[in-house]
Scaffold this active site. Structure first.
Site, short mmCIF file in Angstrom:
data_model
loop_
_atom_site.label_atom_id
_atom_site.label_comp_id
_atom_site.label_asym_id
_atom_site.label_seq_id
_atom_site.Cartn_x
_atom_site.Cartn_y
_atom_site.Cartn_z
CB ILE A 101 -1.01 -0.08 1.21
CG1 ILE A 101 -0.15 -0.49 2.41
CG2 ILE A 101 -2.24 -0.86 0.96
CD1 ILE A 101 -1.20 -0.24 3.90
N GLY A 102 1.99 1.17 0.11
CA GLY A 102 3.01 2.37 0.18
C GLY A 102 4.37 2.20 -0.12
CE LYS B 188 6.75 2.72 7.81
NZ LYS B 188 7.05 4.12 7.51
N GLY C 68 8.03 4.17 1.19
CA GLY C 68 8.45 5.61 1.73
C GLY C 68 10.05 5.66 1.82
N GLY C 69 10.60 6.39 2.32
CA GLY C 69 11.97 6.70 2.52
C GLY C 69 12.69 5.40 3.22
CG PHE C 70 12.42 5.05 7.06
CD1 PHE C 70 13.82 5.28 7.17
CD2 PHE C 70 11.64 6.45 7.29
CE1 PHE C 70 14.27 6.60 7.89
CE2 PHE C 70 12.01 7.38 7.66
CZ PHE C 70 13.45 7.53 7.97
N GLY C 71 11.23 2.32 3.47
CA GLY C 71 10.96 0.88 3.07
C GLY C 71 9.52 0.93 2.84
CG ASP D 236 9.23 13.10 6.24
OD1 ASP D 236 9.09 14.02 5.57
OD2 ASP D 236 9.59 11.74 5.56
#
Ligand SMILES: *[C@@H]1O[C@H](CO)[C@@H](O)[C@H](O)[C@H]1NC(C)=O
Ligand SMILES: *[C@@H]1O[C@H](CO)[C@@H](O)[C@H](O)[C@H]1NC(C)=O
Ligand SMILES: *[C@@H]1O[C@H](CO)[C@@H](O)[C@H](O)[C@H]1NC(C)=O
Ligand SMILES: *[C@@H]1O[C@H](CO)[C@@H](O)[C@H](O)[C@H]1NC(C)=O
Ligand SMILES: *[C@@H]1O[C@H](CO)[C@@H](O)[C@H](O)[C@H]1NC(C)=O
Ligand SMILES: *[C@@H]1O[C@H](CO)[C@@H](O)[C@H](O)[C@H]1NC(C)=O
Length: 661
Positions: free
Chosen positions: A343-344, A365, A346-349, A462
């Site tokens: 579903i997404g 995540k 991001g910068g971290f995974g 962030d």
């Protein structure tokens, strides 16, 4: 910083040398003569080897290849090429071959060189260039022809389309590529063709930063023009009113043998994500379903056993143990991290939706492997974050730590994120003023908790619309807080080696110097308020009346005593005048350049909750875009912005102007 900006390089453009006979296009090169090698040096022989490898061992299918050779710091050569995402393998190969011959003629002794063509780019350097965000050199190319009809609507369409494809490129599911194109309808007969591409070695976060920096620069180089390009070494964007890419290759990418991995720990970066193209859903289903079924059969037993042993009633399970999930449980819950569950990103995974056997929905995540954190520190930070409980925060339920895998398990928040509604012309209507006001106050409450009331002060770093999730009643829940801690990014106030923020939301002192404090969160909150009221994204702001960005626009309206004009027209019937004006005022106070002049979250919450509390008047806020280059995120220590402009006519054969700076 300004010293760096004024320290310019020589931009060597040999524009007139291109031969019309060669089918390839105009090419542009950049090789600063600050670092050079001698003809029979080891560097030269390593460069020979690098270029040979790029031309013979290149992976043409992906259109991207890197090579490194050398031992000592003085003779190591890093090289790469990138072909435009829609270019077929033959053209890619030909372009790279031309580039290799060309670049040595144009840059005969420079250690660092980049050469651009329509179809490809070739780069080498004595410094590591792989996986590095590089935006220090900008090449602007602008079509000389003007937009004659409805330039404002064109600008708006361009801004929106560029923004869309930037997100698509960041989350691209084309194997081995970060690339997207889109054809938008300007009028019945006129189309707008747009393209965005990052080198695929960048993280999604860096690709995002790169493209978000490039897009607003279209206004600098190419405002009102029928075509334009902003080209960095790490990414580039382009638009035209004619078809300059091959839409067929883009829309139907080659099917690849990339199959979701069977073993849970293996990541599948090239097959995840949503969007067009990629492997067909049927194929994925056909593979995933049998795997999932066998996984279910295989894991049910062990999973039950583990849960049972863990829940054994001695009352003595530590808090840490109660938070720990095993990888099998997570893999089972997320269909083995299937692309359909994603579903997404991001910068971290990557983030996956999942459900435990008892039906409880979760968001998972899966942290990227580059986390520098050891197991012990990771656990400590997770325990700390899991102790934070607030109705306006997404709750961290636990974690999984096995081998290379670091995974965080969150409560699932059903209604997607704020940006999903706010920046969509249709869905925005669902957010009337009372909902938006509730969202603003909820975010403020969550932040007050993080800054003041939680067991340990957390600076979000962030905060942005996509990190505000909405529950079934449209209550906001802040997500991704504490990530810098969990991920092991330097916590010391002052200089950070890695900036985790998002362009458009970062305060000047954070973007420039890496200084973060509760006041940098306040700045981001101010941007959020202005976005919520206007329904416009700060990072892609296009407005016709000369204002350059959302902050300046809001400020000018405020100064001219017409603040309500900032408001999204969709709010016309539902807004409460005083509340809107108050929120705009708070928003402008939050984005003051001087961090000391920004209010803290507790006093903001107070003014939001009480109609009588007095507010100071905002002064002219930090202007982001006027001096944009000064606010580019700190990427490398040796940061040397330079740029060159070139205008070209439609057929691109006559180049008329050149302004190296
Ligand atoms: C690259 O070359 C320049 C000039 O010779 C030198 O100053 C710089 O330190 C080199 N970089 C590395 C990583 O060796
Ligand atoms: C290059 O090689 C020649 C002969 O091998 C030598 O005389 C000359 O000094 C070398 N040049 C440099 C710059 O090292
Ligand atoms: C590099 O290649 C060129 C031509 O391919 C050759 O003339 C030159 O001697 C080579 N240099 C070294 C140092 O190998
Ligand atoms: C190309 O790859 C092959 C096999 O990996 C290797 O043996 C060869 O040295 C490479 N060629 C160059 C020029 O790097
Ligand atoms: C485009 O507009 C600019 C400024 O409005 C003008 O100077 C320029 O001559 C125009 N170019 C063309 C090709 O019409
Ligand atoms: C653009 O217009 C064409 C033809 O008029 C139509 O087929 C196409 O669906 C339109 N595209 C979009 C994105 O609206």
């Amino acid at each position: 910083m300004s010293a760096l900006i004024t320290s310019t390089y020589f931009c060597l453009f040999c524009i007139l040398c291109f031969s019309i006979r060669i089918r390839s296009d105009p090419r542009y090169h950049w090789c600063p003569d600050t670092a050079t090698y001698s003809p029979n040096s080891t560097y030269r022989s390593n460069l020979n080897q690098t270029l040979l490898s790029l031309s013979s061992n290149g992976t043409w299918e992906n259109g991207f290849y890197t090579y490194k050779v050398g031992h000592g710091p003085s003779d190591t050569v890093y090289g790469l090429f990138l072909c435009r995402g829609d270019v077929n393998t033959d053209d890619c190969q030909q372009c790279v071959k031309d580039a290799i011959t060309d670049v040595l003629k144009r840059c005969p002794k420079e250690k660092r060189a980049t050469i651009w063509y329509d179809y490809c780019m070739l780069r080498y350097s004595n410094e590591s260039i792989l996986s590095r965000l590089e935006m220090s050199f900008t090449l602007y190319l602008s079509n000389m022809e003007n937009i004659t009809d409805e330039p404002n609507r064109f600008r708006q369409l361009l801004g929106e389309t560029m923004n869309e494809i930037a997100s698509e490129a960041v989350n691209s599911n084309l194997p081995g590529k970060k690339f997207a194109t889109k054809i938008a309808n300007f009028t019945e007969f006129e189309r707008l063709y747009t393209l965005a591409q990052c080198t695929p070695d960048l993280t999604s976060g860096d690709c995002d930063i790169c493209l978000r920096n490039a897009i607003p620069q279209l206004r600098t180089c190419c405002d009102n023009k029928k075509g334009g390009r902003v080209i960095f070494e790490s990414c580039n964007i382009r638009y035209e009113t004619y078809s300059f890419f091959d839409p067929t290759t883009v829309l139907e990418p080659q099917p690849t043998p990339n199959i979701p991995p069977i073993q849970p720990p293996a990541p599948s970066p090239s097959t995840t994500g949503q969007g067009n193209g990629g492997i067909s859903k049927q194929v994925i289903l056909a593979i995933v379903v049998p795997i999932a079924v066998s996984l279910v059969l295989f894991f049910i037993g062990s999973c039950f056993l583990k849960r049972r042993t863990r829940k054994e009633p001695h009352g003595a399970i530590s808090f840490v143990e109660s938070l720990q999930f095993d990888l099998n449980t997570i893999a089972l819950a997320t269909n083995n991290f299937s692309a359909d569950n994603k579903i997404g990103e991001g910068g971290f995974g990557s983030v996956y939706k999942g459900a435990f056997l008892n039906g409880r929905e979760i968001a998972v995540k899966r942290l990227s492997k580059s986390s520098g954190q050891g197991a012990k520190e990771f656990k400590n930070e997770v325990v700390l974050i899991a102790k934070l409980r607030h109705r306006n925060l997404v709750r961290l339920l636990g974690f999984c730590l096995e081998g290379e895998e670091k995974i965080l398990v969150y409560e699932y928040v059903p209604n997607k994120s704020l940006d999903y509604f706010l920046f969509d012309a249709e869905k925005r209507q669902m957010l009337d003023w009372s909902k938006r006001y509730k969202i603003i106050r909820g975010i403020a409450r969550g932040l007050v908790y993080l800054h003041e009331d939680s067991p340990v002060r957390i600076i979000h770093r962030d905060l942005k619309a996509s990190n505000i999730l909405l529950d079934g009643n449209m209550n906001p829940k802040i997500s991704d807080f504490g990530m810098a801690r969990i991920f092991g990014v330097d916590q010391s106030q002052g200089n950070t080696s890695r900036i985790v923020g998002t362009y458009g939301y970062m305060s000047p002192e954070y973007a420039m110097y890496g200084n973060f404090s509760v006041k940098s969160d306040v700045f981001s909150f101010g941007i959020l308020i202005l976005e919520i009221i206007s329904g416009r994204k700060n990072s892609s702001f296009y407005q016709s009346d000369g204002a350059e960005d959302l902050i300046s626009y809001a400020w000018k309206l405020w100064r001219d005593n017409r603040p309500l004009e900032l408001m999204d027209i969709k709010l016309q019937n539902t807004y409460v005048r005083n509340e809107v004006i108050r929120c705009i005022q708070i928003g402008l106070l939050c984005v003051q350049e001087d961090a000391n002049e920004r209010p803290n979250m507790a006093s903001i919450l107070l003014t939001l909750n009480s109609h009588s509390a007095t507010l100071t008047l905002p002064r002219q806020p930090a202007f982001f875009l006027r001096s944009r280059t000064q606010y580019l995120p700190k990427v490398q220590d040796s940061y040397k912005p330079t740029s060159a402009w070139i205008s070209f006519s439609v057929n691109e054969a006559s180049i008329s102007e050149l302004y190296p700076r």
